[in-house]
Motif scaffolding. Structure first.
Motif, PDB file in Angstrom:
ATOM      1  N   LEU A  13     -24.787 -73.183 -13.974  1.00 38.23           N
ATOM      2  CA  LEU A  13     -25.241 -74.122 -12.946  1.00 38.23           C
ATOM      3  C   LEU A  13     -25.727 -75.126 -13.633  1.00 38.23           C
ATOM      4  N   ARG A  14     -26.681 -75.044 -14.590  1.00 39.59           N
ATOM      5  CA  ARG A  14     -27.094 -76.121 -15.563  1.00 39.59           C
ATOM      6  C   ARG A  14     -26.241 -77.067 -16.117  1.00 39.59           C
ATOM      7  N   ALA A  15     -25.086 -76.264 -16.809  1.00 43.45           N
ATOM      8  CA  ALA A  15     -23.940 -77.030 -17.433  1.00 43.45           C
ATOM      9  C   ALA A  15     -22.887 -77.556 -16.702  1.00 43.45           C
ATOM     10  N   GLY A  16     -22.989 -77.366 -15.245  1.00 42.68           N
ATOM     11  CA  GLY A  16     -21.989 -77.787 -14.442  1.00 42.68           C
ATOM     12  C   GLY A  16     -20.650 -77.030 -14.393  1.00 42.68           C
ATOM     13  N   GLU A  17     -21.044 -75.710 -14.745  1.00 40.30           N
ATOM     14  CA  GLU A  17     -19.921 -74.865 -15.012  1.00 40.30           C
ATOM     15  C   GLU A  17     -19.707 -74.018 -13.757  1.00 40.30           C
ATOM     16  N   PRO A  18     -18.381 -73.543 -13.330  1.00 38.20           N
ATOM     17  CA  PRO A  18     -18.255 -72.634 -12.224  1.00 38.20           C
ATOM     18  C   PRO A  18     -19.003 -71.374 -12.595  1.00 38.20           C
ATOM     19  N   VAL A  19     -19.668 -70.931 -11.690  1.00 36.97           N
ATOM     20  CA  VAL A  19     -20.559 -69.600 -11.554  1.00 36.97           C
ATOM     21  C   VAL A  19     -19.516 -68.465 -11.662  1.00 36.97           C
ATOM     22  N   ARG A  20     -19.492 -67.816 -12.578  1.00 35.53           N
ATOM     23  CA  ARG A  20     -18.729 -66.415 -12.657  1.00 35.53           C
ATOM     24  C   ARG A  20     -19.384 -65.212 -11.631  1.00 35.53           C
ATOM     25  N   VAL A  21     -18.670 -64.640 -11.198  1.00 35.59           N
ATOM     26  CA  VAL A  21     -19.204 -63.569 -10.238  1.00 35.59           C
ATOM     27  C   VAL A  21     -18.516 -62.172 -10.692  1.00 35.59           C
ATOM     28  N   ASP A  22     -19.305 -61.364 -11.055  1.00 37.79           N
ATOM     29  CA  ASP A  22     -18.825 -60.061 -11.346  1.00 37.79           C
ATOM     30  C   ASP A  22     -17.879 -59.115 -10.412  1.00 37.79           C
TER      31      ASP A  22
END
Length: 135
Positions: free
Chosen positions: A120-129
């Motif tokens: 989130l801090r890097a602005g990346e999409p959050v991966r969900v296992d």
């Protein structure tokens, strides 16, 4: 408001932690550890907030604080019945905590939460296992 997550189990250090939070800072996850830096049994706590990592060092009865930045990560390892959690940036180890393997399942969840916060801090999409939510 400075809130702890609702599923945080009561810990003697939570009141002290609550007093260290900055305005607008919220605890995202906590990890109870059971060894000090010398490997002696002692109760410690590591807290992840939306902006920092705070760690209570039982040997000196002090809190250490680490501002979070893009590029930092946590490395979890174990050897001979002991587990280690390291906070690393791109060039060096910033901190290291020890604990018994009894704390390891909680440490895995803590690392997963840290990784999501860093995404989130890097602005990346959050991966969900894909395995989350499956029983």
């Amino acid at each position: 408001m400075q809130d702890l997550p609702p599923d945080t189990a009561p810990h003697p250090l939570l009141t002290s932690l609550q007093g260290r939070l900055l305005a607008g800072e919220n605890v995202v996850a906590t990890l109870e550890v059971d060894l000090d830096a010398q490997g002696r049994f002692a109760s410690g706590l590591i807290a992840l907030t939306n902006s920092r990592l705070l760690a209570f060092e039982p040997a000196g009865a002090t809190w250490r604080e680490f501002s979070l930045a893009v590029g930092q990560h946590l490395k979890l390892s174990d050897h001979g019945g002991l587990a280690f959690l390291e906070l690393l940036d791109t060039t060096q180890r910033l901190a290291r905590w020890r604990f018994t393997l009894a704390c390891n399942p909680a440490a895995v969840r803590f690392v997963d939460t840290f990784e999501r916060e860093q995404q989130l801090r890097a602005g990346e999409p959050v991966r969900v296992d894909e395995e989350e939510g499956e029983d």
